[in-house]
Design a protein around this motif. Sequence first.
Motif, PDB file in Angstrom:
ATOM      1  N   LEU A   1       4.056   5.481  -5.720  1.00  0.00           N
ATOM      2  CA  LEU A   1       3.904   5.446  -7.177  1.00  0.00           C
ATOM      3  C   LEU A   1       2.945   6.536  -7.644  1.00  0.00           C
ATOM      4  CD1 LEU A   1       4.739   3.915  -9.737  1.00  0.00           C
ATOM      5  CD2 LEU A   1       2.749   2.424  -9.387  1.00  0.00           C
ATOM      6  N   ARG A   2       1.803   6.680  -6.962  1.00  0.00           N
ATOM      7  CA  ARG A   2       0.815   7.702  -7.339  1.00  0.00           C
ATOM      8  C   ARG A   2       1.361   9.110  -7.189  1.00  0.00           C
ATOM      9  NH1 ARG A   2      -4.197   4.764  -4.353  1.00  0.00           N
ATOM     10  NH2 ARG A   2      -4.543   3.201  -5.952  1.00  0.00           N
ATOM     11  N   PHE A   3       2.197   9.327  -6.169  1.00  0.00           N
ATOM     12  CA  PHE A   3       2.777  10.659  -5.939  1.00  0.00           C
ATOM     13  C   PHE A   3       4.043  10.891  -6.751  1.00  0.00           C
ATOM     14  CE2 PHE A   3       1.093  10.421  -1.301  1.00  0.00           C
ATOM     15  CZ  PHE A   3      -0.178  10.760  -1.728  1.00  0.00           C
ATOM     16  N   GLY A   4       4.554   9.840  -7.403  1.00  0.00           N
ATOM     17  CA  GLY A   4       5.835   9.959  -8.088  1.00  0.00           C
ATOM     18  C   GLY A   4       6.945  10.232  -7.083  1.00  0.00           C
TER      19      GLY A   4
ATOM     20  N   HIS B   1       0.835  -1.205   0.000  1.00  0.00           N
ATOM     21  CA  HIS B   1       0.000   0.000   0.000  1.00  0.00           C
ATOM     22  C   HIS B   1       0.870   1.257   0.000  1.00  0.00           C
ATOM     23  CE1 HIS B   1      -4.117  -1.443   0.246  1.00  0.00           C
ATOM     24  NE2 HIS B   1      -3.726  -2.366   1.108  1.00  0.00           N
TER      25      HIS B   1
ATOM     26  N   GLN C   1       2.171   1.840  -3.379  1.00  0.00           N
ATOM     27  CA  GLN C   1       1.143   2.400  -4.268  1.00  0.00           C
ATOM     28  C   GLN C   1       1.030   3.912  -4.073  1.00  0.00           C
ATOM     29  OE1 GLN C   1      -2.396   0.149  -3.415  1.00  0.00           O
ATOM     30  NE2 GLN C   1      -1.773  -1.576  -4.695  1.00  0.00           N
ATOM     31  N   PHE C   2       1.086   4.371  -2.816  1.00  0.00           N
ATOM     32  CA  PHE C   2       1.056   5.817  -2.564  1.00  0.00           C
ATOM     33  C   PHE C   2       2.268   6.479  -3.216  1.00  0.00           C
ATOM     34  CE2 PHE C   2      -1.524   4.741   1.338  1.00  0.00           C
ATOM     35  CZ  PHE C   2      -2.675   5.379   0.919  1.00  0.00           C
TER      36      PHE C   2
ATOM     37  N   SER D   1       8.248  -2.770  -8.612  1.00  0.00           N
ATOM     38  CA  SER D   1       7.285  -1.744  -8.194  1.00  0.00           C
ATOM     39  C   SER D   1       7.324  -0.487  -9.051  1.00  0.00           C
ATOM     40  CB  SER D   1       7.535  -1.356  -6.734  1.00  0.00           C
ATOM     41  OG  SER D   1       8.811  -0.730  -6.610  1.00  0.00           O
TER      42      SER D   1
ATOM     43  N   ILE E   1       9.190   2.058  -8.468  1.00  0.00           N
ATOM     44  CA  ILE E   1       9.491   3.218  -7.631  1.00  0.00           C
ATOM     45  C   ILE E   1      10.929   3.158  -7.134  1.00  0.00           C
ATOM     46  CG2 ILE E   1       7.116   3.583  -6.835  1.00  0.00           C
ATOM     47  CD1 ILE E   1       7.966   2.175  -4.189  1.00  0.00           C
TER      48      ILE E   1
END
Length: 170
Positions: free
Chosen positions: A32-35, A26, A29-30, A90, A92
């Motif tokens: 990745l979404r925030f770059g 999780h 995922q955060f 991932s 990231i």
Amino acid sequence: MPANEHSVHPVIVGVSPGQPTHVVLHAAQFALRFGAPLVCAHVNPGRYATAEAADGAVSSTSIDPDFADLREEIFDEKLAAGLAELLVDSGIEWRMLLLAGDIASALGHLAQTIDAAMIVVGSHESSVSGSIQEFFNRSIAVQLAHHQHRPVVVIPARPPGLESPTPWKQ
């Protein structure tokens, strides 16, 4: 993490042996979404920080002067291998940090030091003994929430529909 005018605030996730892997997933995922980069931080409460680097890394020593275990000065090898396996694809940037002291204080201080976007932690398993322990010790998430000026995201230890959490390989 060196700060620059275009830097993105990292996501911190508290990690420990035996923790369900979905907590880190999780947090990834955060990130990745925030770059943003992900910082996987493990805190050893049996040690205290003696020096700190600008990237949040600490040097530490044992609280017990008669206890000298060099393995405690490095990131747990099994935990590191589990993180590497979990995050290999991932997409990231991520790194591991070994911290020392009170878990909530160490994670909060790291967040301040690296100007993190958020701190992600896992909740404890629900049980009578866990509830009593939680009552007396206060959870890390609650301590962080009371002393942070940034979001604290709590991931349930056992998501709905999951028979049992998937722990790090022991």
